[in-house]
Motif scaffolding. Sequence first.
Motif, PDB file in Angstrom:
ATOM      1  N   TRP A  38       1.213  -1.543  -0.296  1.00  0.00           N
ATOM      2  CA  TRP A  38       0.005   0.090  -0.374  1.00  0.00           C
ATOM      3  C   TRP A  38       1.469   1.130  -0.088  1.00  0.00           C
ATOM      4  CZ3 TRP A  38      -5.502   0.133   1.473  1.00  0.00           C
ATOM      5  CH2 TRP A  38      -6.220  -1.302   0.731  1.00  0.00           C
ATOM      6  N   ASP A  39       0.645   2.374  -1.570  1.00  0.00           N
ATOM      7  CA  ASP A  39       1.454   3.315  -0.880  1.00  0.00           C
ATOM      8  C   ASP A  39       0.629   4.432  -0.156  1.00  0.00           C
ATOM      9  OD1 ASP A  39       3.360   2.131  -2.429  1.00  0.00           O
ATOM     10  OD2 ASP A  39       2.072   2.891  -4.940  1.00  0.00           O
ATOM     11  N   VAL A  40       1.357   5.840   0.603  1.00  0.00           N
ATOM     12  CA  VAL A  40       1.162   6.564   0.895  1.00  0.00           C
ATOM     13  C   VAL A  40      -0.358   7.417  -0.535  1.00  0.00           C
ATOM     14  CG1 VAL A  40       1.200   8.741   2.172  1.00  0.00           C
ATOM     15  CG2 VAL A  40       3.104   7.138   2.836  1.00  0.00           C
ATOM     16  N   ASN A  41      -1.165   7.918   0.829  1.00  0.00           N
ATOM     17  CA  ASN A  41      -2.330   8.701  -0.474  1.00  0.00           C
ATOM     18  C   ASN A  41      -2.392   9.905  -0.169  1.00  0.00           C
ATOM     19  OD1 ASN A  41      -4.180   9.868  -2.070  1.00  0.00           O
ATOM     20  ND2 ASN A  41      -5.069   7.546  -2.422  1.00  0.00           N
ATOM     21  N   ALA A  42      -1.369  11.468  -0.447  1.00  0.00           N
ATOM     22  CA  ALA A  42      -0.942  12.315  -0.395  1.00  0.00           C
ATOM     23  C   ALA A  42      -2.558  13.068   0.284  1.00  0.00           C
ATOM     24  CB  ALA A  42      -0.043  13.225  -0.494  1.00  0.00           C
ATOM     25  N   ALA A  43      -3.522  12.417  -1.337  1.00  0.00           N
ATOM     26  CA  ALA A  43      -4.660  13.578  -1.058  1.00  0.00           C
ATOM     27  C   ALA A  43      -5.992  12.943  -0.396  1.00  0.00           C
ATOM     28  CB  ALA A  43      -5.479  12.949  -2.426  1.00  0.00           C
ATOM     29  N   THR A  44      -6.123  11.545   0.356  1.00  0.00           N
ATOM     30  CA  THR A  44      -6.929  11.192   1.383  1.00  0.00           C
ATOM     31  C   THR A  44      -5.925  10.947   2.587  1.00  0.00           C
ATOM     32  OG1 THR A  44      -5.771   9.135   1.346  1.00  0.00           O
ATOM     33  CG2 THR A  44      -7.915  10.329  -0.408  1.00  0.00           C
ATOM     34  N   ASN A  45      -5.026  11.861   2.815  1.00  0.00           N
ATOM     35  CA  ASN A  45      -4.241  10.857   4.096  1.00  0.00           C
ATOM     36  C   ASN A  45      -4.131   9.505   4.343  1.00  0.00           C
ATOM     37  OD1 ASN A  45      -3.394  13.717   4.559  1.00  0.00           O
ATOM     38  ND2 ASN A  45      -4.934  14.930   5.283  1.00  0.00           N
ATOM     39  N   GLY A  46      -4.295   9.233   3.907  1.00  0.00           N
ATOM     40  CA  GLY A  46      -4.719   7.958   3.783  1.00  0.00           C
ATOM     41  C   GLY A  46      -3.008   6.425   2.886  1.00  0.00           C
ATOM     42  N   PHE A  47      -3.965   5.467   2.288  1.00  0.00           N
ATOM     43  CA  PHE A  47      -2.940   4.387   1.986  1.00  0.00           C
ATOM     44  C   PHE A  47      -4.065   3.981   1.059  1.00  0.00           C
ATOM     45  CE2 PHE A  47      -1.263   4.726   6.169  1.00  0.00           C
ATOM     46  CZ  PHE A  47      -0.133   4.854   5.942  1.00  0.00           C
TER      47      PHE A  47
END
Length: 401
Positions: A38-47
């Motif tokens: 799982w990669d960091v998703n900056a747009a959602t502050n999630g993964f």
Amino acid sequence: MLMKKFLLSLSIMAFGVSAVNAAEYTLYDANGATKTEWDVNAATNGFTTSVSENGKSFTLTTDKAASTTALRNPGTETKSMRVYKGSSLSIESSDLTIKSILIKYDDLDNNKYVKTCVLSDGWTGALEGVYYSLTSANGSKSFTLTAKEAQVRIVSIVVSDTEITVPVDPDPTPSEAVSVKNVKDAIALDTKTAVKVDFDLTVAFVNANNIFAVDAAGDFIQIYGKNSYKANDVIPAGWEATYELYNNATPELLPKGSLPASTKQEAFTPKEVAAADITTAMVNNVVLVKNVVLEAASPATKDNFIGKVGNVELSLRNNYTLASVDAGTYDMTLLVTVFNKATSLYVISYNNDGSGVDEIEAEANGEAVYYNLQGVKVAEPENGLYIKVQGNKATKVLIRK
């Protein structure tokens, strides 16, 4: 007659094609059958992760949204994916119309994390034991689940373009509890072993349902369960629990039934340790580390920050949302935890020698300055009792926001 046979053959063939096309796709399995990065998703502050199953493509995304807790990477979890209260999980497919989703929840702590959630429009859900069966009559290529009532913990996710049958899990065969005489006995066992705790434990620190206790030999273990304990309480022997190595890192006991009432107290004093000596093997230990330098004010929110002792950097976390303290040098009481195979030190308290309440000096310029009851200057006081110093006057104030 021949025409009827021909039409019947066509209908059988059509049914066969439909049966072949209707498939189930396992998108997540915490036990490793379907495990992806799982990669960091900056747009959602999630993964975010991508999954390919039987020629179909899917994208799973977690979104912090209204959650007050930073999300954990599902790819590093060994037991379950956590969807915290206020956060969401989305599933998208470019080439499959999803009509049913079967989520299996973690049965930890009497199904504490088995809850219904807010679903995308057109979707309905039903809980059957630890299974959450979700359906949509028309289906869709995207779906979102939001944990509204409380946190949920997901063990597996299966999707399909047709109905998914909820499996019937066999009742587990009860096993005889193994008597353990100390913490070392317990942590030497296989995870999920039933145990009888035949030794006393002294509470070192407690936060809600999380109890960190130490035995007579000085070995620590976490206990997770409803309780009314406070530091220094002795938990008497004679209760049963399940031993578990949570996330392959944290030894814990999950009580079967209610924990026994404390019958006496024994003073617990955190052992002073050198910053360089703290390792993951000390998980669950409550320790004292002196002369920790903060180069900036600590966060007032549940966030990570860095402290230094000489050339040694400590990965600190304000997990218990203590009031912010100014940059300076502190003696810290810390809880050793493990995250992503590295130590993460939860701050239990700050102490700044030489700046006790009795030694607070008023600011000459008359601006209000706040200190906690340990005499540590607080940059942004939250709810609680503080010493307010303004001019030559010091008063005790209760702040409510």
